[in-house]
Enzyme design. Structure first.
Site, PDB file in Angstrom:
ATOM      1  N   ALA A 302       1.453  -0.888  -0.444  1.00 12.43           N
ATOM      2  CA  ALA A 302      -0.318  -0.061   0.375  1.00 12.43           C
ATOM      3  C   ALA A 302       0.690   0.526  -0.445  1.00 12.43           C
ATOM      4  CB  ALA A 302      -0.881  -0.773   1.224  1.00 12.43           C
ATOM      5  N   GLU A 306       3.872   1.330  -6.840  1.00 12.73           N
ATOM      6  CA  GLU A 306       4.766   0.561  -7.707  1.00 12.73           C
ATOM      7  C   GLU A 306       4.329   0.829  -8.882  1.00 12.73           C
ATOM      8  OE1 GLU A 306       3.585  -1.613  -4.055  1.00 12.73           O
ATOM      9  OE2 GLU A 306       2.122  -0.681  -6.204  1.00 12.73           O
ATOM     10  N   ASP A 348      23.283  30.812 -29.658  1.00  9.59           N
ATOM     11  CA  ASP A 348      24.278  31.301 -30.669  1.00  9.59           C
ATOM     12  C   ASP A 348      23.776  31.658 -31.326  1.00  9.59           C
ATOM     13  OD1 ASP A 348      26.606  30.558 -31.874  1.00  9.59           O
ATOM     14  OD2 ASP A 348      25.102  30.246 -33.676  1.00  9.59           O
ATOM     15  N   ASP A 692      24.326  24.830 -33.490  1.00 10.31           N
ATOM     16  CA  ASP A 692      24.049  24.347 -34.808  1.00 10.31           C
ATOM     17  C   ASP A 692      25.298  24.437 -35.037  1.00 10.31           C
ATOM     18  OD1 ASP A 692      25.057  27.392 -35.506  1.00 10.31           O
ATOM     19  OD2 ASP A 692      22.987  26.957 -36.798  1.00 10.31           O
ATOM     20  N   ASP A 696      29.625  25.109 -30.772  1.00  8.91           N
ATOM     21  CA  ASP A 696      29.152  24.878 -29.624  1.00  8.91           C
ATOM     22  C   ASP A 696      28.845  22.871 -29.154  1.00  8.91           C
ATOM     23  OD1 ASP A 696      27.403  26.584 -30.579  1.00  8.91           O
ATOM     24  OD2 ASP A 696      26.055  26.759 -32.315  1.00  8.91           O
ATOM     25  N   ASN A 786      -3.401   0.088  -6.845  1.00 10.00           N
ATOM     26  CA  ASN A 786      -2.084   0.784  -7.400  1.00 10.00           C
ATOM     27  C   ASN A 786      -1.579   0.876  -8.513  1.00 10.00           C
ATOM     28  OD1 ASN A 786      -2.211   1.021  -4.986  1.00 10.00           O
ATOM     29  ND2 ASN A 786       0.135   0.333  -4.505  1.00 10.00           N
ATOM     30  N   ASP A 790      -5.779   3.434 -10.118  1.00 13.20           N
ATOM     31  CA  ASP A 790      -5.149   3.949 -10.029  1.00 13.20           C
ATOM     32  C   ASP A 790      -4.207   4.704 -11.079  1.00 13.20           C
ATOM     33  OD1 ASP A 790      -6.102   5.181  -7.990  1.00 13.20           O
ATOM     34  OD2 ASP A 790      -4.439   4.360  -6.487  1.00 13.20           O
TER      35      ASP A 790
END
Length: 961
Positions: A302, A306, A348, A692, A696, A786, A790
């Site tokens: 609980a 998970e 740049d 580019d 860089d 779970n 959920d």
């Protein structure tokens, strides 16, 4: 082997130190020896992690380890179903993670491809064509237009040599090289005009050079080494989820131990345990202790969400798909979220903020200043006189027409449309594809970008090179020379006079010479100026006026060229600059710039409104960078403009101190860019670096998230970056940032949703123990809650569109925890409400079915499932009511809730599943009993949001007052 600081030494000294001969080069034997000693001219890389290493990275997670331990314990206790369900989640999470990140980094491979595969070298006095990987230090390499430079070279001879170094230095204009120059040892990389660097492109002229560095000992090799030296850092989300996982896992272990001990000593036989001996007590109560241990395991199940690791991973993967629709391709999974918390964008200039296409924007001719519109190399635009709003036809204005025609024929560049030479053979090209709409095609320049800008400007006026060369055929030329700073072409005028009646030439004219070059140089050679097609004496007053126009354009960071002409009776027998370039008639000036992208200005405004700071980081000159930054609104009042040498003189602490005030950094090297990123990160900024070029790449990798351009970007930048913009549009960065914020917000939503349920489950199990009641929820039912009730809606929460004001909020603090104070309060409130509702209902069910605990457990299980499914709708926003965002506006949520509820019905009413999940079919009366309890936690969550909204409004009102 490498020659250091060759740019700071004379040619003869470099040749002597490298033991080579300028005329003959190395002997083949010496070259072979050096190749064996230094290795091939290629880039090396450290071993990449294999599949198993990447798989281990997925398992090496605290919460995953807790789940694996829980699965093993469940299997040992005979709970095969629980164990299989937990391991399924673990495997799913790891598989998704490995698949999404399976593309190994290929930055070094891309760098290798940039090296010229074939090179011409002089060995033993003969020119040899060899593979680029066989070049060694000391080789004499021959260079010509169109070739890549195969290694780092100290130039020994240059003839009008120009090299495109934008990918290395960020400078958009081809660099004129001069072998005779000698520089200071500390001169920046972009200013070393006596050097040629591996991987750059020769655009004009020819030359020779001594190889001073190969492979990893080149400038590109230094970049490659920097890339390999940077270890990958955890993203903010990874760090926060790791912290959350450790907190949940540790809490789970502590709670289980406390519950087990409490249950053990709560027993009425506690006194006998001490009087008869503790071991005897354990042996006597073995069955009860096993049952108690299973209760603790139930509580552990609980406590641990998970589905959280898998849901986070899947949510990020779905976010990657959504970003692709916004022209952002994510290469590394956690980068989806990281971009959303960026506080600084280091961009740049060339090709990112600008178009990387030199464009004529202003000109002056015949005492008139005019503007030229249009974008990039597309030959579509208009001409406007001064500040007037009405355009004019440049072909009908004698001065403008002459200026454009002169700049077009005194030119070697070609404009191409989709690999078709637009101005070289336009008629043939139109026949090849008559149905093609030229307005939709892309354009490119073959040749020097500066000359290309003149070709495009002329094309906008309707002058095409293919046509004009027929009427003004070139008969001779004097090529551009970096010493003269000009070029001249000679053309026969027999056909041109009939088509250009607005220019008045002497009757003896049969040849016209056009001269194009630096304004001050060309003007010094002029004795007359052109006005309305007539030549007038160039007075001192007019000369000063022309110089003022040149100064005004240069002050606006425009690159300015002048055009002049001279009528000739014939081609001079002795064709020298002195014979042609004198007594010229000045025509006018052309000012050009690499223009900003049209969408950048608005994108920067949006970014500033979202609390993002933008910094231009470029290798270009200060005046140009500052002018562009001012034009696009990037330069703010009080913002700093730093140059590379200024950064070099600063310590790391000094640079970090001024980092928040930086707006523009120019003339920077790759090392400077990395230091800038580091300085910003030291001030707790989350840095996004866009670029580019090859230059860089190190900063892209060192930044929290690197953003490369997909169209103009080099392979190196793309393979190094975390994200690639497929349209090279700066505005796409803003859209990607918005998506990143939405994704993080969605992750918070389902963490909130899942943990509230988990806390409720813990309180339900623990509350039942305190009250002496049977356990309301069995381990397999908790797993179902779970993972299905959920987990599935939590996935739908990951597809929310985001709150409407998400880009009006400042970036969240990098130190902010996933669970902040308001979320913690919400989790506690919802958990308590869930526990009170389910325990109350469980008590009523036990009263209704006193002999059927399984029936009461089924009622509690189904009610909690239904309550969580309804609460999923309210969890779609932390601040806004479900009714204001639209109950059914997320269709994925509707389908997820319906599917999960159908699965709950199957668990309750299918006999085979009854045995599996320990459930009993429910009657209509049972559903009527459960119905009111379905709405307990959803109503509580909506009331809590209402309370937070009222409190925020009250705080805002008091602040305003």
């Amino acid at each position: 082997m490498k020659k250091q600081n060759a740019h700071g030494q004379r040619i003869a000294d470099v040749a002597r130190e490298l033991k080579t001969y300028l005329d003959d080069g190395l002997t083949p034997q010496e070259a072979q020896t050096r190749l064996q000693q230094s290795g091939p001219n290629e880039l090396t890389e450290k071993p990449r992690p294999g599949f198993m290493a990447r798989l281990w990275d997925q398992f090496n997670n605290y919460l995953i380890i807790i789940l694996i331990v829980a699965a093993i314990i469940s299997l040992a206790l005979g709970e095969v179903v629980d164990s299989m369900a937990i391991m399924f989640i673990v495997v799913l999470n790891c598989v998704v993670g490995v698949v999404q990140e399976s593309k190994a980094e290929q930055a070094l491979e891309a760098l290798k491809k940039m090296s010229a595969p074939i090179a011409h070298v002089k060995r033993g006095g003969r020119v040899a064509k060899i593979s680029g990987r066989n070049i060694v230090v000391g080789d004499i390499v021959l260079l010509e237009a169109g070739n890549y430079v195969p290694a780092d070279l100290r130039l020994v001879e240059t003839a009008n040599l120009k090299i495109e170094e934008a990918s290395l230095t960020g400078e958009s204009v081809s660099v004129e090289k001069d072998a005779t120059l000698v520089f200071d040892a500390e001169v920046p990389l972009g200013d070393r005009k006596n050097m040629a660097f591996m991987g750059t492109m020769i655009t004009y002229g020819r030359g020779r050079g001594i190889v001073t560095g190969t492979g990893m000992n080149t400038q590109i090799g230094m970049i490659a080494e920097m890339l390999q030296s940077f270890e990958a850092e955890s993203t903010p989300l990874q760090q926060k989820l790791e912290h959350l996982g450790k907190l949940l896992g540790t809490s789970c272990l502590v709670i289980c131990a406390l519950v087990f001990i409490y249950g053990l000593f709560r027993d009425t036989h506690l006194t006998s345990a001490f009087s008869d001996g503790f071991m005897n007590y354990l042996q006597a109560e073995k069955k009860d202790i096993v049952s108690l241990f299973m209760t603790a395991v139930s509580l552990a199940i609980a406590a641990v969400p998970e589905g959280l690791p898998a849901i986070v991973t899947i949510c990020l993967a779905l976010g990657m798909q959504r970003m692709i629709r916004h022209n952002a391709l994510i290469r590394k999974l956690p980068a989806v979220e990281t971009l959303g918390c960026a506080t600084v964008v280091c961009s740049d200039k060339t090709g990112t903020l600008t178009q990387n296409q030199m464009t004529v924007v202003q000109a002056w001719a015949g005492s008139k200043r005019f503007r030229v519109t249009g974008e990039g190399y597309n030959p579509t635009g208009q001409f406007f006189m001064g500040d007037e709003d009405d355009s004019f036809d440049p072909r009908k204005d004698a001065d403008t027409s002459l200026l454009l025609q002169g700049s077009l024929v005194c030119n070697d560049a070609l404009l191409e449309q989709n690999s078709q030479e637009f101005d070289k053979n336009s008629d043939k090209n139109s026949d090849k594809n008559p149905d093609k709409d030229p307005g939709k095609d892309s354009w490119r320049i073959i040749g020097d970008p500066t000359e290309g800008a003149l070709v495009v400007a002329s094309a906008k006026a309707g002058y095409l090179g293919a046509e004009l060369r027929k009427t003004l055929p070139r008969v001779q030329e004097i090529p551009f020379d970096s010493d003269r700073k000009r070029m001249s072409t000679l053309h026969t005028t027999a056909l041109w006079d009939a088509r250009a009646p607005t220019i008045c030439l002497p009757d003896s004219t049969s040849v016209i010479a056009f001269v194009k070059g630096a304004p001050d140089v060309v003007l010094d050679l002029c004795t007359q100026y052109s006005l309305s097609g007539q030549a007038f004496e160039l007075t001192a007053e007019m000369r000063q006026k022309i110089l003022e126009q040149n100064h005004d354009m240069a002050a606006s960071a425009l690159r300015v060229l002048a055009v002049a002409y001279r009528p000739l009776a014939a081609v001079p027998e002795n064709l020298t600059p002195e014979a042609v370039e004198r007594d010229l008639v000045f025509i006018g000036l052309l000012g050009m710039i690499d223009p900003p992208r049209p969408e950048v200005i608005e994108a920067l405004k949006v970014a500033r409104g979202a609390g993002l700071k933008s910094i231009m980081v470029t290798g270009d000159y200060k005046d140009t960078a500052q002018a562009i930054a001012r034009d696009i609104g990037l330069l703010t009042p009080g913002g700093l403009v730093l140059t590379g040498p200024e950064i070099e003189r600063m310590s790391d602490a000094e640079l970090a101190a001024v980092a928040p005030n930086m707006d523009v950094c120019c003339r920077v090297s790759p090392q400077h860019k990395v230091r800038i990123v580091e300085a910003l990160k030291s001030r707790d900024h989350i840095v996004a670096m866009t670029g580019d070029g090859v230059n860089d790449a190190p900063a892209l990798k060192r930044a929290n998230i690197g953003v490369a351009m997909g169209i103009t970007g080099t392979d190196v930048a793309k393979q190094t970056a975390d994200m690639i913009l497929t349209d090279d549009n700066f505005a796409s960065i803003v859209a990607a940032i918005e998506q990143g914020r939405i994704i993080y917000s969605n992750i918070r939503k389902f963490v909130y949703f899942l943990l509230a349920c988990n806390i409720g489950e813990i309180l339900i199990v623990f509350g039942a123990m305190l009250a002496g009641m049977p356990i309301p929820l069995l381990p397999v039912q908790l797993l179902w809650l779970n993972l299905v009730s959920d987990g599935v809606p939590a996935l739908a929460l990951g597809l929310e569109k985001g709150d409407p004001d998400i880009m009006k909020q400042p970036p969240r603090s990098p130190k902010e925890h996933v669970i902040n104070r308001s979320m913690a309060v919400g989790i506690a409130v919802v958990g308590i409400v869930d526990a009170l509702a389910i325990l109350g209902l469980f008590y009523l069910a036990l009263q209704r079915y006193p002999e059927q605990v399984m029936m009461a457990q089924t009622i509690a299980f189904v009610t909690l499932c239904g309550s969580e499914l309804l609460r999923a709708f309210t969890a779609r926003s932390e601040n806004y009511s479900v009714f204001s965002i639209g109950v059914f506006s997320n269709r994925w949520m509707v389908w997820a809730v319906l599917a999960s509820f159908l699965a709950v019905l199957l668990v309750v009413y299918v006999p085979f599943l009854n045995l599996f999940f320990d459930t009993i079919p429910l009657s209509v009366d049972d559903w009527l009993l459960m119905l009111p309890f379905f709405f307990a936690s959803p109503v509580a969550m909506e009331l809590l949001k209402l309370f937070f909204r009222f409190r925020a409004a009250a705080v805002e009102a008091s602040t305003a007052a």
